[in-house]
Design a protein around this motif. Structure first.
Motif, mmCIF file in Angstrom:
data_model
loop_
_atom_site.group_PDB
_atom_site.id
_atom_site.type_symbol
_atom_site.label_atom_id
_atom_site.label_comp_id
_atom_site.label_asym_id
_atom_site.label_seq_id
_atom_site.Cartn_x
_atom_site.Cartn_y
_atom_site.Cartn_z
ATOM 1 N N GLU A 181 26.978 41.639 23.114
ATOM 2 C CA GLU A 181 27.888 40.497 22.661
ATOM 3 C C GLU A 181 28.698 40.101 24.047
ATOM 4 N N TRP A 182 28.917 38.581 23.809
ATOM 5 C CA TRP A 182 29.743 38.071 24.891
ATOM 6 C C TRP A 182 31.069 38.662 25.443
ATOM 7 N N ARG A 183 31.738 39.059 24.294
ATOM 8 C CA ARG A 183 33.085 39.653 24.825
ATOM 9 C C ARG A 183 32.933 40.932 25.906
ATOM 10 N N LYS A 184 31.932 41.643 25.602
ATOM 11 C CA LYS A 184 31.783 42.909 26.464
ATOM 12 C C LYS A 184 31.143 42.447 27.740
ATOM 13 N N PHE A 185 30.045 41.587 27.756
ATOM 14 C CA PHE A 185 29.544 40.966 28.783
ATOM 15 C C PHE A 185 30.524 40.136 29.769
ATOM 16 N N LYS A 186 31.607 39.587 29.138
ATOM 17 C CA LYS A 186 32.522 38.821 29.847
ATOM 18 C C LYS A 186 33.504 39.670 30.596
ATOM 19 N N ASN A 187 33.770 40.686 29.747
ATOM 20 C CA ASN A 187 34.853 41.587 30.513
ATOM 21 C C ASN A 187 34.360 42.608 31.617
ATOM 22 N N GLU A 188 33.104 42.837 31.537
ATOM 23 C CA GLU A 188 32.304 43.810 32.468
ATOM 24 C C GLU A 188 31.924 42.907 33.772
ATOM 25 N N ARG A 189 31.372 41.806 33.442
ATOM 26 C CA ARG A 189 30.537 40.905 34.583
ATOM 27 C C ARG A 189 31.557 39.666 34.664
ATOM 28 N N VAL A 190 31.625 38.635 33.993
ATOM 29 C CA VAL A 190 32.234 37.581 34.410
ATOM 30 C C VAL A 190 33.407 37.351 34.862
ATOM 31 N N LYS A 191 34.441 38.258 34.265
ATOM 32 C CA LYS A 191 35.877 38.080 34.903
ATOM 33 C C LYS A 191 35.976 38.399 36.176
ATOM 34 N N GLU A 192 34.911 39.592 36.783
ATOM 35 C CA GLU A 192 34.999 40.166 37.913
ATOM 36 C C GLU A 192 34.450 38.924 38.805
ATOM 37 N N ALA A 193 33.490 38.444 38.443
ATOM 38 C CA ALA A 193 32.716 37.382 39.172
ATOM 39 C C ALA A 193 33.564 36.002 39.439
ATOM 40 N N VAL A 194 34.540 35.732 38.459
ATOM 41 C CA VAL A 194 35.345 34.631 38.574
ATOM 42 C C VAL A 194 36.203 35.118 39.734
ATOM 43 N N GLU A 195 36.716 36.244 39.517
ATOM 44 C CA GLU A 195 37.867 36.488 40.445
ATOM 45 C C GLU A 195 37.524 36.701 42.089
ATOM 46 N N GLU A 196 36.361 37.180 42.230
ATOM 47 C CA GLU A 196 35.894 37.135 43.251
ATOM 48 C C GLU A 196 35.210 35.809 44.078
ATOM 49 N N ILE A 197 34.901 34.998 43.464
ATOM 50 C CA ILE A 197 34.394 33.764 43.769
ATOM 51 C C ILE A 197 35.995 33.048 44.176
ATOM 52 N N ASN A 198 37.145 33.086 43.331
ATOM 53 C CA ASN A 198 38.099 32.502 43.602
ATOM 54 C C ASN A 198 38.781 33.027 44.839
ATOM 55 N N ARG A 199 38.723 34.516 45.097
ATOM 56 C CA ARG A 199 39.444 34.671 46.152
ATOM 57 C C ARG A 199 38.503 34.768 47.568
ATOM 58 N N GLU A 200 37.073 34.792 47.571
ATOM 59 C CA GLU A 200 36.364 34.791 48.694
ATOM 60 C C GLU A 200 35.453 33.632 49.102
ATOM 61 N N THR A 201 35.654 32.450 48.268
ATOM 62 C CA THR A 201 34.891 31.210 48.536
ATOM 63 C C THR A 201 35.625 29.820 48.745
ATOM 64 N N ASP A 202 34.889 28.937 48.758
ATOM 65 C CA ASP A 202 35.586 27.573 48.875
ATOM 66 C C ASP A 202 35.826 26.964 47.628
ATOM 67 N N LEU A 203 35.375 27.564 46.377
ATOM 68 C CA LEU A 203 35.657 27.075 45.122
ATOM 69 C C LEU A 203 36.713 27.958 44.405
ATOM 70 N N GLU A 204 37.229 27.237 43.393
ATOM 71 C CA GLU A 204 38.319 27.771 42.519
ATOM 72 C C GLU A 204 37.762 27.467 40.993
#
Length: 414
Positions: A181-204
Motif C-alpha cells: 500500500e502507498w502509505r508503507k511505500f511512501k514512508n520507506e522509499r519516497v520520503k528518503e528519496a525526497v530528502e536526499e534529492i533536496n539535500r544533494e542535488t540542484d532540485l527542491e
C-alpha cells in the motif's frame, strides 16, 4: 519512466545505464541525422565506471551488469501529460560488446529504436547531471530525480499527476513494481528519496498527494530549481563528471581535461567539447589525429583563460598612424624581434586589403583548414558572415598572406 519486467535492477546497473544514455544522447546531438540501426556507441569502460562513483577496478562486475542489461526486459513510459504510450517487450540494450584497444577495455552498445527516438527528442528525455549519480544512494532517489529533472524549467512547477501504482512502479527496481500500500511505500522509499534529492542535488521537490475521501489515489511532485550558489554552500563543486567522460570518450585523458578546466573554466571547455564532438561526428571530414591538441587549440584560439596564472592575452589591433606604412611597420617589428608585434603588423596589413583581395586569402585559408581536417561548421559560418579575421580562421588567413607576401621567414626575428 523505466520499469523492469524480467528481473531486479541493481543501483549500480541503473547508474551505469544512465551514463550510457548520457553518452549516447551527447553523441546523437552532435550528429546531423539519426544514426543507422547498426550504429554502436562506445566509451572506455573505466571512464563509465568512474563516472558512476566506482574506482574503476571492478571490471568483472561491470561486465556482468552489461550482460544483464542485454537480457533485461523493461517497459518504457513517457511522463508527459496525456502521453500514455508504452513500449513493451524490448531489452535495455540491443547489443553490447567489450574489446581491448591498446591495453584499455572499451565498451560498445546499441539501443532499441524506441529508446533511440526518445533520446533524440529533448522533450521526451532530459539528461541527468552525472555528478548527481554519486550523490544519490538509492534506486528510488535516482529514478525520482530522473523524472523530476524534466520539470525543473517547467512554468507550472509540478510533475504530471499519476496514480499511486504508477509511482510505485517507477520508483521500484523489482519486476512488477512494489505492490504494498502507498502509505508503507511512501514512508520507506519516497520520503528518503525526497530528502536526499533536496539535500544533494540542484532540485527542491515536494510530494503532493491527491485524496478521494481519505484514500490517496494520485500523486505528483512540486519541482523547483535551486541556485548554483545555494548548492555550492552544501557541496564543494566537483569537476563536471560529464566533461571527463566526454573527453575520455574522444581519447583525451582525464587529467588533461582537468588541466584545461583549471585553465579555462568548465563553461568554455564544455562549449569547445561540443565543437569537437560535432567535428568528430562528421564523416565527411578526416579523422582528428590528436583530440587533445585540437581541443586546446580551440580554447587558445577563443581567447585568454578565465582562471589560473596565465597572463591575459589581448588581441589588440591599433590603427596605424598616417606616417607609418604597413610595410615599414612590419620591417620595424621584425627588427625589434617581437613575434607578437609581427603578427599584429601582418593583421593590420590584411585589414587594409580590398574585399576582393581579402577573399583570395580567405579561400586559401579555408582550403588549408579543410586539408588538415580543421574546417568546422562554426568556421564555415563565420566565413559566410564575413567574420574572417578572428579565431583560428583569422590566424590562418594572416599566416597565408604573410608567407606569400613577405616569405616563409616573415615571423623570424632579424
Amino acid at each position: 519512466m523505466m520499469v523492469p519486467r524480467s528481473s531486479r535492477v541493481t543501483l549500480t546497473a541503473r547508474r551505469i545505464y544512465t551514463v550510457l544514455l548520457h553518452v549516447s544522447q551527447t553523441r546523437m546531438l552532435a550528429m546531423d541525422s539519426m544514426p543507422l540501426a547498426d550504429f554502436m556507441f562506445e566509451a572506455p569502460l573505466i571512464a563509465i565506471l568512474r563516472t558512476t562513483g566506482s574506482d574503476g577496478t571492478d571490471r568483472t562486475a561491470a561486465k556482468r551488469y552489461l550482460s544483464e542489461m542485454r537480457s533485461l526486459e523493461v517497459d518504457w513510459e513517457s511522463t508527459a501529460p496525456g502521453d500514455g504510450v508504452k513500449w513493451r517487450g524490448f531489452s535495455m540494450l540491443s547489443e553490447v560488446a567489450l574489446e581491448v584497444r591498446r591495453g584499455e577495455t572499451w565498451v560498445s552498445w546499441s539501443f532499441p529504436p524506441s529508446i533511440m527516438s526518445a533520446l533524440r527528442d529533448p522533450q521526451r528525455w532530459a539528461r541527468i547531471d552525472l555528478d548527481v549519480l554519486t550523490r544519490l544512494s538509492t534506486y528510488a532517489a535516482i529514478a525520482l530525480y530522473e523524472i523530476c529533472v524534466r520539470y525543473r524549467d517547467n512554468p507550472g512547477g509540478v510533475t504530471s499527476r499519476k496514480p499511486v501504482g504508477w509511482w510505485t512502479d517507477a520508483l521500484s527496481n523489482m519486476p512488477g513494481g512494489d505492490r504494498r500500500e502507498w502509505r508503507k511505500f511512501k514512508n520507506e522509499r519516497v520520503k528518503e528519496a525526497v530528502e536526499e534529492i533536496n539535500r544533494e542535488t540542484d532540485l527542491e521537490i515536494e510530494l503532493i498527494e491527491h485524496r478521494q475521501a481519505r484514500v490517496v489515489i494520485d500523486v505528483q511532485f512540486a519541482v523547483r530549481k535551486r541556485s548554483r550558489h545555494a548548492l555550492a554552500q552544501t557541496h564543494d563543486e566537483p569537476v563536471d563528471a560529464s566533461l571527463r567522460l566526454r573527453g575520455k570518450t574522444l581519447g583525451i585523458r582525464e587529467e588533461k581535461i582537468e588541466i584545461l578546466i583549471g585553465e579555462y573554466g568548465e563553461d568554455r571547455v564544455r562549449g569547445k567539447l561540443d565543437l569537437l564532438e560535432r567535428r568528430a561526428a562528421n564523416d565527411r571530414l578526416r579523422d582528428i589525429e590528436n583530440a587533445y591538441s585540437y581541443l586546446r587549440s580551440l580554447l587558445r584560439d577563443d581567447g585568454a583563460p578565465e582562471r589560473g596564472d596565465a597572463p591575459v592575452r589581448v588581441a589588440a589591433t591599433p590603427t596605424p598612424t598616417p606616417t607609418t606604412t604597413p610595410a615599414s611597420e612590419a620591417a620595424r617589428s621584425r627588427e625589434e624581434g617581437g613575434a607578437g608585434d609581427l603578427i599584429r603588423a601582418m593583421k593590420r596589413e590584411v585589414e587594409q586589403l580590398e574585399p576582393a583581395q581579402l577573399q583570395v586569402w580567405v579561400e586559401r585559408a579555408l582550403q588549408e583548414l579543410a586539408a588538415k581536417g580543421l574546417l568546422t561548421a562554426v568556421i564555415r559560418r563565420r566565413a559566410s558572415q564575413g567574420d574572417v579575421l578572428h579565431g583560428l580562421l583569422g590566424s590562418v588567413v594572416v599566416h597565408a598572406y604573410a608567407t606569400a607576401t613577405h616569405g616563409p621567414d616573415w615571423n623570424s626575428p632579424a
